[in-house]
Enzyme design. Structure first.
Site, PDB file in Angstrom:
ATOM      1  N   GLY A 183       0.906  -0.910  -0.127  1.00  0.00           N
ATOM      2  CA  GLY A 183       0.308  -0.069   0.125  1.00  0.00           C
ATOM      3  C   GLY A 183       0.756   1.022   0.015  1.00  0.00           C
ATOM      4  O   GLY A 183       1.865   1.278  -1.029  1.00  0.00           O
ATOM      5  N   GLU A 184       0.858   2.428   0.846  1.00  0.00           N
ATOM      6  CA  GLU A 184       1.639   3.490   0.968  1.00  0.00           C
ATOM      7  C   GLU A 184       2.404   3.576   2.458  1.00  0.00           C
ATOM      8  O   GLU A 184       1.466   3.404   3.364  1.00  0.00           O
ATOM      9  CB  GLU A 184       0.813   4.283   0.567  1.00  0.00           C
ATOM     10  N   SER A 185       3.094   3.103   2.524  1.00  0.00           N
ATOM     11  CA  SER A 185       4.003   2.999   3.829  1.00  0.00           C
ATOM     12  C   SER A 185       4.230   4.019   4.830  1.00  0.00           C
ATOM     13  O   SER A 185       3.988   4.188   5.736  1.00  0.00           O
ATOM     14  CB  SER A 185       5.418   2.384   3.484  1.00  0.00           C
TER      15      SER A 185
ATOM     16  N   CYS B  51       6.100  -5.384   0.202  1.00  0.00           N
ATOM     17  CA  CYS B  51       6.415  -4.022  -0.622  1.00  0.00           C
ATOM     18  C   CYS B  51       6.194  -3.092   0.188  1.00  0.00           C
ATOM     19  O   CYS B  51       7.527  -2.676   1.724  1.00  0.00           O
ATOM     20  CB  CYS B  51       5.269  -4.646  -1.689  1.00  0.00           C
TER      21      CYS B  51
ATOM     22  N   ARG C  19      12.943   3.008  -2.081  1.00  0.00           N
ATOM     23  CA  ARG C  19      11.708   3.383  -2.390  1.00  0.00           C
ATOM     24  C   ARG C  19      11.564   3.373  -3.653  1.00  0.00           C
ATOM     25  O   ARG C  19      12.299   3.699  -3.989  1.00  0.00           O
ATOM     26  CB  ARG C  19      10.426   4.294  -0.872  1.00  0.00           C
TER      27      ARG C  19
ATOM     28  N   ILE D 241       4.692  -3.883  -8.057  1.00  0.00           N
ATOM     29  CA  ILE D 241       4.383  -2.767  -7.911  1.00  0.00           C
ATOM     30  C   ILE D 241       4.735  -1.878  -7.317  1.00  0.00           C
ATOM     31  O   ILE D 241       4.595  -1.270  -6.238  1.00  0.00           O
ATOM     32  CB  ILE D 241       2.067  -3.047  -7.772  1.00  0.00           C
ATOM     33  N   ARG D 242       5.582  -0.459  -8.022  1.00  0.00           N
ATOM     34  CA  ARG D 242       5.877   0.742  -7.200  1.00  0.00           C
ATOM     35  C   ARG D 242       7.258   0.073  -6.149  1.00  0.00           C
ATOM     36  O   ARG D 242       6.672   0.789  -5.049  1.00  0.00           O
ATOM     37  CB  ARG D 242       4.692   1.788  -6.919  1.00  0.00           C
TER      38      ARG D 242
ATOM     39  N   HIS E 124       4.722  -8.501  -4.348  1.00  0.00           N
ATOM     40  CA  HIS E 124       2.774  -9.251  -3.758  1.00  0.00           C
ATOM     41  C   HIS E 124       3.029 -10.771  -4.001  1.00  0.00           C
ATOM     42  O   HIS E 124       1.961 -11.222  -4.255  1.00  0.00           O
ATOM     43  CB  HIS E 124       2.013  -8.280  -4.133  1.00  0.00           C
TER      44      HIS E 124
ATOM     45  N   GLU F 115       0.773 -12.386  -2.119  1.00  0.00           N
ATOM     46  CA  GLU F 115      -1.223 -11.873  -2.412  1.00  0.00           C
ATOM     47  C   GLU F 115      -1.680 -11.704  -3.718  1.00  0.00           C
ATOM     48  O   GLU F 115      -2.660 -12.107  -3.737  1.00  0.00           O
ATOM     49  CB  GLU F 115      -1.729 -10.885  -1.490  1.00  0.00           C
TER      50      GLU F 115
END
Ligand code: GLN
Length: 201
Positions: free
Chosen positions: A53-55, A85, A117, A145-146, A181, A183
């Site tokens: 997500g967004e850390s 991630c 990152r 993903i990013r 990821h 998942e």
């Protein structure tokens, strides 16, 4: 009955819950999968997944409601944790990006790694590749993903997957961190591995 907690602030929560449920079925283990956010919930689980997500957002929310302290205590006590991630970034000792340098974000600082990152840059924003992961799979479909990359490691950290010369997964005792990821691939081996770690630390 074991309880797997998915840190439920933000990000790939549902996807990790589904992968965990499938992993329990494959292993034929009676378990429950819960979204956890508050200290009391985190005290009651047997393993934790910190999703992608967004850390920066997850770190801030975990600090504000005091769950960060409980997560740290539980992990230091041996509870298995999988950070994927952004989740791996949150577990790291130090994070930076190429544009701003040290990102000065709230980190749990338990996993002895330095991460960069968004390390693959814009051209490779997201991609999939099959990689071997030591002790887990000969061929795992890794979705990036990013994604961050592990630039330095120390102490008991063992790299368990590489993409070319870049380290993209590590294990340090009861802590696993992945740049990708797990998942999002149709393969629950990483989640099964986490479940099998319960009671072994
Ligand atoms: N770029 C995100 C971060 O730095 C991580 C991306 C992800 O979790 N897919 O927090």
């Amino acid at each position: 009955m074991i309880k797997i907690g998915i840190l439920g602030f933000q990000g790939d929560i549902e996807e990790n819950a589904n992968a965990s449920k499938k992993a329990l079925e494959h292993l034929n283990i009676d378990g429950q999968v819960l979204h956890v956010r508050y200290p009391q919930q985190i005290r009651e689980i047997d393993a934790l997944i910190i999703p992608g997500g967004e850390s920066t957002v997850m770190g801030l929310l975990a600090m504000i409601n005091n769950s960060a302290n409980v997560i740290r205590d539980r992990i230091m006590d041996g509870m298995p944790v999988l950070g994927t991630c952004a989740g791996m970034i949150l577990l790291a000792k130090s994070a930076y990006d190429r544009v701003v340098g040290n990102t000065k974000q709230n980190l749990l600082s338990l996993l002895d790694i330095v991460v960069e990152r968004n390390a693959f840059g814009r051209q490779f924003d997201s991609f999939e590749v099959e990689l071997p992961i030591d002790g887990i799979s000969d061929r795992f479909n890794c979705v990036f993903i990013r994604a961050p990359v592990i630039m330095e490691y120390a102490g008991n950290v063992k790299p368990i997957a590489r993409l070319g010369n870049k380290i993209v997964a590590v294990k340090q005792g009861n802590i696993i961190g992945t740049s990708f990821h797990p998942e999002l691939s149709n393969d629950t081996k990483m989640h099964e591995y986490l479940i099998k770690m319960i009671n072994s630390y």
